[in-house]
Design an enzyme around this catalytic site. Structure first.
Site, short mmCIF file in Angstrom:
data_model
loop_
_atom_site.label_atom_id
_atom_site.label_comp_id
_atom_site.label_asym_id
_atom_site.label_seq_id
_atom_site.Cartn_x
_atom_site.Cartn_y
_atom_site.Cartn_z
N CYS A 230 0.84 -1.10 0.08
CA CYS A 230 -0.03 -0.18 -0.07
C CYS A 230 0.84 1.31 0.15
CB CYS A 230 -1.17 -0.11 1.24
SG CYS A 230 -1.91 -1.69 1.32
N CYS A 346 -0.93 4.59 10.47
CA CYS A 346 -0.60 6.00 11.03
C CYS A 346 -1.88 6.25 11.98
CB CYS A 346 -0.27 7.32 10.29
SG CYS A 346 -1.70 7.59 9.04
#
Length: 393
Positions: A230, A346
């Site tokens: 990704c 994140c």
């Protein structure tokens, strides 16, 4: 532009954002129709807009209105700046305070408290408390403020000392960031970085220090076949390439996100192979290491992208968790025997982090977790999570 005119521009941009337009788009459209504004004006307006978005709840509370004008009035009150110095009614300035606004000026509302003071959506607070424990209040306060700017020194082009000297020669001040040996925090003239000779020559890349620390955790071996599944903009691919000689393959379901990567890789001297849909990861498997930096809430980077905090819903979080589960399952099938699956987000939320690893291990008892690490803004950079997974022999 005067400070008052900059605030007037921010009011219009915030109204467009509150109506549903992305902040970046609203800022770009404003700049295109107001070409008289210099780079300093645009930067100042951007700072005003994004700080108002970070502190949406508390600023609206202090003004009594969730409008562009209300957010700016609340921001001035939070900074203990007399609104009359901005709301002057002069040319290009916001209109003077109304009677109602002046009345609240003489009898200010009580100071915000609880989730309002922390600019936290109510539904998210229990999830953040669960994930962060006694650090939750400090992390939420940190998310109300602008993030530092970090650089990664590209060891393919320069040493840390060489990069620091090159930046300093262009008036860009830096200091070492403790999370990674190649990370620098920009302490002066951050806006010069992307137009600097050091940046153009590939000596440095913009990359958060915690993102660099995640790459440092990866158990890379020279010559290994590595897939950045990704990849997004490809920052972690470039960071891996700078660590050692690898065969790196980068893929993203949104190929447009990789459009700048060939030029960035060329500037950095980092050999990469981009995989499109026709030449997908399954056709090139197996890989010695697969990094799945999965789509997530972005809660660890809300200082940089504060809109995401207000767009996230419980329904969207559930969707993201399902996407993360499917990515982990796909990634596992691409790993060679004895290889490694690295999962990263994140995010600060356990729902997207440790819960996803636990769910994966429940579905795949032939795998184990060798390491997991949660970074938060209290570590000095963005919030990131990383886990290193291996098949059980």
């Amino acid at each position: 532009m005067t400070p008052a005119a900059r605030h007037a521009a921010a009011i219009g941009i915030l109204d467009r954002w509150l109506a549903g337009e992305a902040a970046e788009k609203a800022l770009t459209n404003w700049a295109r129709t107001n070409r008289y504004a210099g780079s300093g004006d645009r930067a100042a307006i951007r700072d005003i807009v994004f700080q108002s978005i970070r502190c949406r709840r508390s600023f609206a509370h202090l003004s009594g209105a969730e409008t562009g004008r209300g957010l700016i009035l609340g921001a001035l009150r939070a900074a203990q700046t007399d609104p009359a110095t901005v709301f002057t009614g002069d040319r290009f300035a916001p209109a003077p305070l109304t009677d109602a606004e002046f009345a609240t000026e003489t009898a200010l509302p009580p100071a915000p408290s609880g989730n309002v003071a922390l600019d936290c959506p109510d539904w998210l607070r229990p999830l953040l408390d669960r994930a962060l424990g006694d650090q939750a209040l400090a992390v939420l306060e940190a998310l109300r403020h602008r993030a530092p700017v970090f650089l990664r020194v590209n060891s393919l082009r320069a040493t840390v000392d060489q990069a620091v000297a090159a930046l300093q020669a262009e008036g860009i001040d830096t200091r070492p960031a403790p999370l990674s040996p190649r990370a620098l925090e920009v302490t002066g003239n951050a806006r010069r970085v992307q137009t600097s000779a050091a940046f153009a020559a590939g000596l440095v890349e913009l990359q958060d220090a915690a993102s660099q620390a995640v790459v440092d955790l990866l158990p890379l071996t020279a010559g290994a076949r590595v897939l950045d599944l990704c990849a997004g903009g490809g920052g972690k691919s470039l960071a891996m390439a700078a660590r050692m000689s690898l065969q790196i393959f980068a893929h993203d379901i949104d190929a447009g996100r990789l459009s700048d990567l060939p030029a960035r890789a060329g500037r950095a001297g980092a050999p990469l192979h981009l995989l499109d849909d026709a030449e997908g990861p399954e056709r090139m498997a197996p890989f010695d290491l697969v990094l799945a930096d999965a789509p997530c809430s972005g809660s660890g980077s809300w200082r940089r992208a504060p809109e995401a905090k207000w767009r996230l819903t419980a329904e969207r979080l559930t969707q993201l968790c399902a996407i993360q589960d499917s990515i982990l399952t796909r990634a596992a099938a691409l790993v060679a025997p004895g290889g490694v699956l690295a999962y990263a987000t994140c995010s600060l939320l356990e729902d997207e982090n440790s819960d996803r690893i636990a769910a994966f291990l429940d579905r795949h008892p032939d795998w184990r977790c060798d390491l997991s690490r949660q970074f938060t803004p209290l570590d000095g950079a963005d919030g990131f999570f990383a886990a290193i997974l291996r098949r059980v022999d």
